[in-house]
Motif scaffolding. Structure first.
Motif, PDB file in Angstrom:
ATOM      1  N   LEU A 169       3.693 -25.286  -8.969  1.00 50.39           N
ATOM      2  CA  LEU A 169       3.060 -24.568  -9.834  1.00 50.39           C
ATOM      3  C   LEU A 169       2.535 -23.375  -9.448  1.00 50.39           C
ATOM      4  O   LEU A 169       2.544 -22.276 -10.143  1.00 50.39           O
ATOM      5  N   ARG A 170       2.065 -23.034  -8.199  1.00 47.93           N
ATOM      6  CA  ARG A 170       1.654 -21.744  -7.596  1.00 47.93           C
ATOM      7  C   ARG A 170       2.818 -20.838  -7.902  1.00 47.93           C
ATOM      8  O   ARG A 170       2.492 -19.459  -8.121  1.00 47.93           O
ATOM      9  N   GLY A 171       4.065 -21.005  -7.410  1.00 46.28           N
ATOM     10  CA  GLY A 171       5.227 -20.342  -7.390  1.00 46.28           C
ATOM     11  C   GLY A 171       5.443 -19.878  -8.943  1.00 46.28           C
ATOM     12  O   GLY A 171       5.640 -18.537  -9.014  1.00 46.28           O
ATOM     13  N   TYR A 172       5.337 -20.676  -9.983  1.00 47.19           N
ATOM     14  CA  TYR A 172       5.594 -20.392 -11.263  1.00 47.19           C
ATOM     15  C   TYR A 172       4.365 -19.608 -11.674  1.00 47.19           C
ATOM     16  O   TYR A 172       4.634 -18.550 -12.297  1.00 47.19           O
ATOM     17  N   GLU A 173       3.117 -19.917 -11.459  1.00 52.28           N
ATOM     18  CA  GLU A 173       1.962 -19.257 -11.916  1.00 52.28           C
ATOM     19  C   GLU A 173       1.741 -17.798 -11.437  1.00 52.28           C
ATOM     20  O   GLU A 173       1.714 -16.765 -12.180  1.00 52.28           O
ATOM     21  N   ALA A 174       2.127 -17.576 -10.162  1.00 51.18           N
ATOM     22  CA  ALA A 174       2.139 -16.203  -9.661  1.00 51.18           C
ATOM     23  C   ALA A 174       3.088 -15.239 -10.072  1.00 51.18           C
ATOM     24  O   ALA A 174       3.021 -14.097 -10.462  1.00 51.18           O
ATOM     25  N   LEU A 175       4.652 -15.779 -10.171  1.00 49.49           N
ATOM     26  CA  LEU A 175       5.498 -14.975 -10.771  1.00 49.49           C
ATOM     27  C   LEU A 175       5.495 -14.653 -12.311  1.00 49.49           C
ATOM     28  O   LEU A 175       5.470 -13.499 -12.778  1.00 49.49           O
ATOM     29  N   TRP A 176       5.043 -15.767 -12.937  1.00 51.02           N
ATOM     30  CA  TRP A 176       4.600 -15.459 -14.593  1.00 51.02           C
ATOM     31  C   TRP A 176       3.474 -14.589 -14.820  1.00 51.02           C
ATOM     32  O   TRP A 176       3.624 -13.592 -15.393  1.00 51.02           O
ATOM     33  N   ARG A 177       2.333 -14.802 -14.064  1.00 52.63           N
ATOM     34  CA  ARG A 177       1.049 -14.085 -14.088  1.00 52.63           C
ATOM     35  C   ARG A 177       1.368 -12.500 -14.000  1.00 52.63           C
ATOM     36  O   ARG A 177       0.894 -11.630 -14.790  1.00 52.63           O
ATOM     37  N   PHE A 178       1.875 -12.519 -12.719  1.00 50.86           N
ATOM     38  CA  PHE A 178       1.769 -11.002 -12.209  1.00 50.86           C
ATOM     39  C   PHE A 178       2.849  -9.978 -12.872  1.00 50.86           C
ATOM     40  O   PHE A 178       2.949  -8.860 -12.956  1.00 50.86           O
ATOM     41  N   SER A 179       3.761 -10.897 -13.258  1.00 51.13           N
ATOM     42  CA  SER A 179       5.069 -10.276 -13.968  1.00 51.13           C
ATOM     43  C   SER A 179       4.601  -9.470 -15.230  1.00 51.13           C
ATOM     44  O   SER A 179       4.887  -8.776 -15.742  1.00 51.13           O
ATOM     45  N   LYS A 180       3.750 -10.577 -16.040  1.00 48.97           N
ATOM     46  CA  LYS A 180       3.132 -10.270 -17.338  1.00 48.97           C
ATOM     47  C   LYS A 180       2.354  -8.974 -17.032  1.00 48.97           C
ATOM     48  O   LYS A 180       2.201  -8.177 -17.770  1.00 48.97           O
ATOM     49  N   LEU A 181       1.344  -8.851 -15.800  1.00 49.00           N
ATOM     50  CA  LEU A 181       0.589  -7.846 -15.633  1.00 49.00           C
ATOM     51  C   LEU A 181       1.390  -6.700 -15.498  1.00 49.00           C
ATOM     52  O   LEU A 181       0.980  -5.413 -15.972  1.00 49.00           O
ATOM     53  N   VAL A 182       2.454  -6.491 -14.773  1.00 45.88           N
ATOM     54  CA  VAL A 182       3.306  -5.350 -14.600  1.00 45.88           C
ATOM     55  C   VAL A 182       3.781  -4.955 -15.711  1.00 45.88           C
ATOM     56  O   VAL A 182       4.025  -3.588 -15.948  1.00 45.88           O
ATOM     57  N   GLN A 183       4.162  -5.997 -16.555  1.00 44.44           N
ATOM     58  CA  GLN A 183       4.926  -5.526 -17.960  1.00 44.44           C
ATOM     59  C   GLN A 183       3.976  -4.889 -18.673  1.00 44.44           C
ATOM     60  O   GLN A 183       4.264  -3.814 -19.425  1.00 44.44           O
ATOM     61  N   ARG A 184       2.703  -5.333 -18.878  1.00 44.33           N
ATOM     62  CA  ARG A 184       1.691  -4.634 -19.683  1.00 44.33           C
ATOM     63  C   ARG A 184       1.045  -3.346 -18.875  1.00 44.33           C
ATOM     64  O   ARG A 184       1.211  -2.382 -19.776  1.00 44.33           O
ATOM     65  N   TYR A 185       0.821  -3.121 -17.985  1.00 43.00           N
ATOM     66  CA  TYR A 185       0.390  -2.113 -17.372  1.00 43.00           C
ATOM     67  C   TYR A 185       1.186  -0.931 -16.393  1.00 43.00           C
ATOM     68  O   TYR A 185       0.768   0.014 -15.954  1.00 43.00           O
ATOM     69  N   GLY A 186       2.241  -1.425 -15.975  1.00 48.66           N
ATOM     70  CA  GLY A 186       3.181  -0.678 -15.331  1.00 48.66           C
ATOM     71  C   GLY A 186       2.792  -0.190 -13.984  1.00 48.66           C
ATOM     72  O   GLY A 186       2.195  -1.023 -13.131  1.00 48.66           O
ATOM     73  N   LYS A 187       2.878   1.008 -13.584  1.00 54.25           N
ATOM     74  CA  LYS A 187       2.609   1.655 -12.526  1.00 54.25           C
ATOM     75  C   LYS A 187       0.924   1.516 -12.238  1.00 54.25           C
ATOM     76  O   LYS A 187       0.425   1.617 -11.163  1.00 54.25           O
ATOM     77  N   LYS A 240       0.895  -1.175  -0.103  1.00 52.65           N
ATOM     78  CA  LYS A 240       0.164   0.038  -0.020  1.00 52.65           C
ATOM     79  C   LYS A 240       0.809   1.314   0.018  1.00 52.65           C
ATOM     80  O   LYS A 240       0.389   2.309  -0.767  1.00 52.65           O
ATOM     81  N   GLU A 241       1.726   1.093   0.597  1.00 52.76           N
ATOM     82  CA  GLU A 241       3.006   2.432   0.730  1.00 52.76           C
ATOM     83  C   GLU A 241       3.468   2.574  -0.544  1.00 52.76           C
ATOM     84  O   GLU A 241       3.732   3.724  -1.076  1.00 52.76           O
ATOM     85  N   LYS A 242       3.881   1.595  -1.255  1.00 51.54           N
ATOM     86  CA  LYS A 242       4.642   1.559  -2.418  1.00 51.54           C
ATOM     87  C   LYS A 242       3.890   1.865  -3.570  1.00 51.54           C
ATOM     88  O   LYS A 242       4.230   1.830  -4.798  1.00 51.54           O
ATOM     89  N   LYS A 243       2.470   1.489  -3.275  1.00 57.53           N
ATOM     90  CA  LYS A 243       1.435   1.307  -4.329  1.00 57.53           C
ATOM     91  C   LYS A 243       1.735   0.376  -5.507  1.00 57.53           C
ATOM     92  O   LYS A 243       1.814   0.493  -6.678  1.00 57.53           O
ATOM     93  N   ILE A 244       1.965  -0.925  -5.039  1.00 60.38           N
ATOM     94  CA  ILE A 244       2.349  -2.018  -5.947  1.00 60.38           C
ATOM     95  C   ILE A 244       1.639  -3.301  -5.488  1.00 60.38           C
ATOM     96  O   ILE A 244       1.349  -3.331  -4.242  1.00 60.38           O
ATOM     97  N   PRO A 245       1.351  -4.107  -6.288  1.00 57.87           N
ATOM     98  CA  PRO A 245       0.668  -5.215  -6.008  1.00 57.87           C
ATOM     99  C   PRO A 245       1.387  -6.285  -4.972  1.00 57.87           C
ATOM    100  O   PRO A 245       2.709  -6.522  -4.826  1.00 57.87           O
ATOM    101  N   VAL A 246       0.582  -6.723  -4.034  1.00 59.54           N
ATOM    102  CA  VAL A 246       1.143  -7.950  -3.033  1.00 59.54           C
ATOM    103  C   VAL A 246       0.335  -9.213  -3.330  1.00 59.54           C
ATOM    104  O   VAL A 246      -0.769  -9.250  -3.149  1.00 59.54           O
TER     105      VAL A 246
END
Length: 400
Positions: free
Chosen positions: A329-347, A136-142
């Motif tokens: 699979l959860r570890g793979y899925e979480a990093l892959w999915r949300f990295s892609k989300l940050v790549q596309r939408y940034g801040k 919340k402080e950094k305004k980034i997904p957790v």
């Protein structure tokens, strides 16, 4: 356990040289921003190794309490490798959130956590508030991959729970029962306890939310020493009964399931429904549990027939002599999915946490949980997609 020691030995060697492990990405293209991710996993390295990097347990006594965090880390590492091969510029910083030398607050305030774009966690409920506050402080997904509760976090539009919370579990199970077994009488068997009392409340609320004219729900509280004869008055040899085991305690679930199956073999007509904690019960394949359908739900089901799952299976079989667990699979899925989300939408990625894009092993239904006020505010985001499975004659099958 050979592969666990291999992976842990490599990890501990790196982490014991400093408070965290820093995995540096390939250089970013001029038009591409580098993504920085912090991963927090319960690795218990201080418990497993001494200050000279010598294990405390010996080669044949791998501590089981280390395995979940290690598997989460392994999955994330494989996803990082896949993304780097695609040309993604991602730096990953790994922390042991069970460190005896640094608290989580100290880890989050360290220079390694400056300019983060994403935090991934496997943590205890009491620890979630620290990660949520940092996001919340950094305004980034957790993104948390394991907890079925919010840990007391409120009004935080940056927190994502990939596990469904108990109220959502009860709502989904109730809706499933009403849809698939509309004519069966519904009996909820519970043991005495505060959590079971909450489950009863959630079931009653689910019935109200569903609407219509709900069938009567019979709640039966059993003592710890209950017998099979105490179950008989609540089931029938003529009418079918849906027996919902309204407790998350696995031993209670196994015991009552075995007794209900024994009654089913005596021509009592029963179907048994459990909670998502049944996902780890492999004893249901044994003969004493065959004779009635045993159902439960989980947000983490994957048939492992997609190309990525099969590639991970092959890697584990050939390189680590093991089968990848669900946490890999959860570890793979979480990093892959949300990295892609940050790549596309940034801040602005926190505004798109419910995006249906980037599904990998399974579909998710990430929705905001809202406050009751006016105007309603986002408490957090939660994955409400649950998959129903059933044990039938010793085999586990999809039951959606």
């Amino acid at each position: 356990m050979k592969r666990s020691w291999i992976a842990l030995s490599l990890l501990v060697g790196a982490l014991l040289t400093g408070p965290h492990l820093y995995l540096k990405a390939q250089p970013a293209a001029p038009s591409e921003k580098k993504i920085r991710i912090a991963l927090f996993a319960p690795l218990y390295l201080d418990s497993a190794f001494d200050k000279n990097n010598v294990d405390r347990f010996g080669a044949k006594q791998f501590p089981k309490f280390i395995v979940p965090g290690l598997e989460f880390y392994e999955g994330a590492l494989l996803a990082l490798d896949s993304l780097n091969k695609e040309g993604a510029a991602i730096d990953l910083v790994v922390f042991d959130n069970k460190s005896s030398t640094q608290s989580i607050t100290q880890q989050l305030s360290s220079p390694a956590c400056n300019e983060l774009d994403l935090i991934l966690t496997y943590c205890a409920a009491t620890e979630l508030k620290y990660f949520a506050a940092a996001g919340k402080e950094k305004k980034i997904p957790v993104v948390n991959i394991n907890l079925p509760n919010d840990g007391g976090v409120t009004q935080n539009p940056y927190l994502v729970l990939l596990n469904s919370t108990l109220p959502s579990q009860c709502q989904s199970i109730y809706n499933y029962i009403r849809t698939r077994f509309p004519k069966q009488q519904l009996v909820v068997f519970q043991k005495k306890g505060m959590l079971e009392a909450r489950i009863r409340t959630y079931i009653e609320e689910a019935a109200k939310k569903r609407g219509g004219t709900p069938p009567a729900i019979k709640f039966v509280e059993l003592s710890d020493s209950f017998t099979v004869q105490q179950l008989v008055p609540w089931i029938d040899t003529v009418k079918s009964t849906l027996c919902w085991v309204g407790s998350v305690e696995e031993n209670f679930g196994k015991r009552i399931s075995q007794q209900l199956v024994s009654l089913a073999k005596q021509r009592y007509k029963v179907t048994v429904m459990g909670m998502p904690t049944w996902d780890g019960i492999r004893e249901f394949s044994k003969p004493e549990y065959r004779g009635a359908d045993l159902l439960y739900c989980t947000p983490f089901y994957s048939p492992r027939t997609d190309s990525v799952s099969m590639a991970i299976e092959t890697f584990f079989n050939n390189q680590l002599y093991a089968r990848p667990s669900d946490l890999v699979l959860r570890g793979y899925e979480a990093l892959w999915r949300f990295s892609k989300l940050v790549q596309r939408y940034g801040k602005e990625s926190s505004l798109h946490l419910g995006s249906k894009s980037f599904s990998l092993f399974r579909e998710m239904d990430i929705q905001p949980v809202m406050t009751a006020g006016n105007p309603p505010l986002i408490q957090y985001y939660e994955n409400k997609r649950l998959y129903f499975l059933k044990w039938q004659d010793g085999f586990l099958k999809a039951a959606n």
